[in-house]
Design a protein around this motif. Structure first.
Motif, PDB file in Angstrom:
ATOM      1  N   ILE A 235       0.869  -1.170   0.000  1.00  0.00           N
ATOM      2  CA  ILE A 235       0.000   0.000   0.000  1.00  0.00           C
ATOM      3  C   ILE A 235       0.910   1.225   0.000  1.00  0.00           C
ATOM      4  O   ILE A 235       1.673   1.437   0.945  1.00  0.00           O
ATOM      5  N   GLY A 236       0.866   1.984  -1.064  1.00  0.00           N
ATOM      6  CA  GLY A 236       1.743   3.155  -1.198  1.00  0.00           C
ATOM      7  C   GLY A 236       0.931   4.427  -1.122  1.00  0.00           C
ATOM      8  O   GLY A 236       0.302   4.816  -2.094  1.00  0.00           O
ATOM      9  N   ALA A 237       0.961   5.061   0.052  1.00  0.00           N
ATOM     10  CA  ALA A 237       0.138   6.256   0.238  1.00  0.00           C
ATOM     11  C   ALA A 237       0.853   7.385   0.979  1.00  0.00           C
ATOM     12  O   ALA A 237       0.245   8.116   1.752  1.00  0.00           O
ATOM     13  N   PRO A 238       2.174   7.557   0.731  1.00  0.00           N
ATOM     14  CA  PRO A 238       2.833   8.710   1.376  1.00  0.00           C
ATOM     15  C   PRO A 238       2.181  10.016   0.947  1.00  0.00           C
ATOM     16  O   PRO A 238       1.731  10.141  -0.199  1.00  0.00           O
ATOM     17  N   VAL A 239       2.148  10.959   1.864  1.00  0.00           N
ATOM     18  CA  VAL A 239       1.586  12.280   1.599  1.00  0.00           C
ATOM     19  C   VAL A 239       2.731  13.287   1.553  1.00  0.00           C
ATOM     20  O   VAL A 239       3.723  13.108   2.238  1.00  0.00           O
ATOM     21  N   GLY A 240       2.594  14.322   0.749  1.00  0.00           N
ATOM     22  CA  GLY A 240       3.565  15.394   0.850  1.00  0.00           C
ATOM     23  C   GLY A 240       3.987  16.041  -0.440  1.00  0.00           C
ATOM     24  O   GLY A 240       3.495  15.698  -1.518  1.00  0.00           O
ATOM     25  N   PHE A 241       4.936  16.954  -0.281  1.00  0.00           N
ATOM     26  CA  PHE A 241       5.316  17.840  -1.375  1.00  0.00           C
ATOM     27  C   PHE A 241       6.691  17.523  -1.938  1.00  0.00           C
ATOM     28  O   PHE A 241       7.061  18.010  -2.990  1.00  0.00           O
ATOM     29  N   VAL A 242       7.474  16.738  -1.211  1.00  0.00           N
ATOM     30  CA  VAL A 242       8.833  16.431  -1.667  1.00  0.00           C
ATOM     31  C   VAL A 242       8.976  14.918  -1.785  1.00  0.00           C
ATOM     32  O   VAL A 242       9.142  14.218  -0.789  1.00  0.00           O
ATOM     33  N   GLY A 243       8.863  14.427  -2.986  1.00  0.00           N
ATOM     34  CA  GLY A 243       9.110  13.003  -3.212  1.00  0.00           C
ATOM     35  C   GLY A 243       7.900  12.095  -3.095  1.00  0.00           C
ATOM     36  O   GLY A 243       7.940  10.962  -3.560  1.00  0.00           O
ATOM     37  N   ALA A 244       6.819  12.552  -2.487  1.00  0.00           N
ATOM     38  CA  ALA A 244       5.684  11.653  -2.242  1.00  0.00           C
ATOM     39  C   ALA A 244       5.096  11.167  -3.570  1.00  0.00           C
ATOM     40  O   ALA A 244       4.981   9.956  -3.819  1.00  0.00           O
TER      41      ALA A 244
END
Lengths: 207, 207
Positions: B157-166
């Motif tokens: 499950i790939g669900a990183p949040v964010g502005f750099v690299g997500a």
């Protein structure tokens, strides 16, 4: 592969991106630290229109945190998201009563949610700093009990998320004339609530 | 005050509202259980356009969960959000190595993030089920190590949040030809990742 691996660099860069994409806003510098951290946590710019910071609330929260107080959270998830090193530096601690045996019993006995029972316990113990990211029922309960004079909340973060009662719970809690930060409407959640606490903590400590 | 106090009633009503506001969608019935639970967790309908469920992935996840496996999470927050009673019923457990002493040491020694070190440890231990709600670097690492043959992830499950690299981390992980569910773009987070796991768990147990 080439990618930024230093967490603090990632955060700094993220905040720069958020600032440049957000554009103009009505927030003060300290308020912006809260708003940006919530956007950093959600990648959702709509929060800049949903976060309500009552005048004087940041000052009050900082005053409480500097005393090394106990913070109530409505879920273990919100508890997990609050920076423990930062809490330690200030001598603060965070509690979540939702899975305690006593809470289960009280909830069953009174026919209320565990979150509501947890609020009762926290007020009885004199907790002043309340953080809600999940449970509208707990916010309703906090308002009821406060109006009945059963407890003395001094600062509230009201950020339950959801479709049943969440929005209404925030309308209700705002009727209390107390320092508070809320996320209006349906949005919010444990990560959002924790982000607001962390933003406040980071105003007080070196990281 | 008059408000719904039974958690399961609140959830049922919420799912009804979500269904009626979502309208038509391309999802199967089981896929919808995942999408609706994520929207329930975030009050953000944009997720219906961001969630990618690779064909056969739900079946694979269920097959693994029925075996009573170990689930890796990249944060304690995602770990907290996963329903422990549901895990217990299936004999599954969830681990997060990010605060372990060994993880700190490995990260320091290799100049990588703790999340990356945690992935290395999990792969060495034979973990097959990976859940990411926060750390793009950990997803990059999982891809690298898998391509080098150092581990056998079976579901992601790939669900990183964010502005750099997500966002990039999710593009990269999708290049692995493995069963997976991702949240494309910047959005995601620990609550979202946990909601996806819970949706899968609830397909397998009576609540």
């Amino acid at each position: 592969m080439d990618y930024i691996k230093i967490p603090m660099d990632i955060e700094k860069k993220s905040f720069e991106i958020i600032g440049s994409e957000m554009g103009e806003s009505k927030f003060s510098e300290e308020e912006l630290l809260i708003v940006k951290r919530v956007i950093h946590t959600t990648a959702d710019f709509e929060y800049k229109d949903l976060i309500y910071i009552r005048e004087g609330s940041i000052e009050k929260a900082k005053e409480l945190l500097k005393k090394g107080i106990t913070i109530y959270t409505d879920t273990n998830m919100a508890l997990s998201g609050i920076n423990k090193k930062a809490l330690d530096k200030l001598g603060c601690k965070v509690v979540c009563y939702v899975n305690k045996e006593e809470t289960h019993e009280m909830a069953k006995e009174k026919g209320i949610t565990r979150s509501m029972a947890a609020v009762e316990t926290a007020l009885e113990e004199g907790v002043e700093f309340f953080v809600f990211g999940n449970a509208p029922t707990a916010l309703f309960k906090l308002k009821e009990l406060t109006e009945e004079g059963k407890g003395n909340p001094a600062f509230i973060i009201g950020a339950p998320v959801g479709f049943v009662g969440a929005s209404e719970s925030k309308v209700e809690i705002e009727k209390l004339q107390l320092p508070m930060i809320t996320v209006r409407g349906r949005k919010g959640g444990s990560t959002v609530a924790a982000a607001i606490v962390n933003a406040l903590l980071y105003m007080l400590i070196e990281r």
